[in-house]
Design an enzyme around this catalytic site. Structure first.
Site: not given
Ligand SMILES: O=C(O)[C@@H](CO)OP(=O)(O)O
Ligand SMILES: [Mg+2]
Length: 424
Positions: A44, A157, A166, A207, A244, A285, A312, A337, A365, A388
């Protein structure tokens, strides 16, 4: 040559936890010591993230190869950095940023640049004979982070009817990281037996979280509270919840496609307010999409003094976007990230900036991970207080938790962040 001078940098192809190709870098110093770094990959992903370079050869892994990025490390970056000191992180990162020249690192590729930046940090720590977290944080590194463990999945996911991506367990009431993991593990197992008893699926998502077919997001939250009780973990005291939503994935026309309806940003905010009233939720989030700055501001105005609101996709670990967010009071925390921005230096800058505004920084992650554990050291090094990194299952997630367990049991100067992590 100084001992910590870079002798060689070599990139190669490895697989991430989805089985897609990513890259690893082996970096050798003049003194003969060698380190390895590995780069993760999201599903995502935000539109404003730095560009991950993948080649378009559909015959190889459906076009998800990283041969271009590997080639850029080996033929462009490596020769340019040879001889530089591995402890010159800022100069090295700056050099790569300049060589790329594109604001989103589209030329060399953010994955190419990050693989080297991470290896340089590891090599710098090695040459100073320090654990990575101590090298990054110095004496300031004092906290073991509270884990945010994603145990129930929906959205992009998972393959089910749950819109929120999440649902995370947050064992704030533990007194050590080890106890936090035990609490989470017991709740995760209790959740599994609840799902089994209800005849629901217990296959896990990317995950390590379960992805059962549920009727609604509230049903997921009810299950989590029930699982805590079954595991003798007190909801709201020992453990709280984080979400999230990954709302960028729900964006449709002017609104959000949520539980079978098209909601306005305002209706979604009202919905969150009710969830926060009814469940022990401490953090949300990406409650809104990556460009919906106006509603982010309204959400923060409404709930920002009660819970953590984490950007994010909105911030993509980018200091410029975080600065705008601080200016407009769009959130009160940022997800960190390293592969969204591409260098260790900019990652640390993003964290510093967030902190200067009194915001929290949650180290994270990606859904496509490797066995690399750098983010565990990063969370400790910057005193982040929160990490996380998925469910207490799947090797690539456990690798980070194991690194934190090891750090806790080998360094008595560190204490578990607990509730402190959420105090602003
Ligand atoms: O959205 C998120 O926060 C991440 C990690 O959980 O997902 P992705 O790495 O797919 O962006
Ligand atoms: Mg996110």
């Amino acid at each position: 040559m100084m001992d910590d001078a870079i002798r060689s940098i070599h990139a190669m192809e490895i697989l991430d936890s989805r089985g897609n190709p990513t890259l690893a870098v082996q970096l050798e110093l003049a003194d003969g010591s060698a380190v390895v770094s590995r780069v993760p990959s999201g599903a995502s992903t935000g539109a404003h993230e730095a560009v991950e370079l993948r080649d378009h050869d559909k015959a190889r892994y459906g076009g998800k190869g990283v041969l271009k990025a590997i080639d850029h490390v080996n033929t462009i970056i490596a020769p340019a950095l040879k001889g530089m000191s591995a402890t010159d992180q800022v100069a090295i990162d700056q050099r790569m940023i300049e060589m790329d020249g594109d604001p989103q690192k589209a030329r060399l590729g953010a994955n190419a640049i990050l693989s080297v930046s991470l290896a340089v940090a590891a090599a710098g720590a090695h040459s100073r004979r320090q654990p990575l977290y101590r090298y990054l944080g110095g004496l300031n590194a004092a906290l073991l982070p509270v884990p945010l463990l994603n145990v129930l999945n929906g959205g992009a996911h998972a393959d089910n009817n749950v819109d929120i991506q999440e649902f995370m367990l947050v064992p704030v009431g533990a007194s050590t990281f080890r106890e936090a993991m035990q609490m989470a593990q017991e709740t995760y197992q209790a959740l599994k037996s609840l799902l089994q008893a209800k005849g629901l699926r217990t296959a896990v998502g990317d995950e390590g979280g379960f992805a059962p077919d549920l009727e609604s997001n509230r049903e997921a939250l009810d299950l989590l509270v029930e699982a805590m009780e079954k595991a003798h973990v007190k909801p709201g005291e020992d453990m709280v919840l984080a979400l999230d939503v990954a709302a960028t994935e729900l964006k449709k026309d002017d609104g959000y496609q949520f539980e079978g309806q098209l909601l306005t940003g305002m209706q979604l905010i009202d919905y969150y307010q009710l969830l926060v009233r009814d469940y022990p939720i401490i953090s949300i989030e990406d409650g809104l999409s990556e460009d919906d700055w106006d509603h982010w501001q309204l959400l923060t105005d409404r709930l920002g003094d009660r819970i953590q609101l984490v950007g994010d996709d909105l911030f993509v670990t980018n200091p410029e976007r975080i600065a705008r967010g601080i200016d407009e009071a769009s959130a009160n925390a940022v997800l960190i990230k390293p592969n969204q921005i591409g260098t260790v230096t900019e990652t640390l800058e993003a964290i510093r900036l967030a902190r200067s505004a009194g915001w929290n920084a949650v180290v994270s992650h990606r859904s496509g991970e490797t066995e690399d554990t750098m983010i565990a050291d990063l969370a400790v090094g910057v005193n982040g207080g929160q990490i996380k990194t998925g469910a207490p299952a799947r090797g690539e997630r456990i690798a980070k938790y194991n690194r934190l367990l090891t750090i806790e049991q080998s360094d008595s100067a560190l204490t578990y962040a607990g509730w402190e992590a959420f105090r602003r």
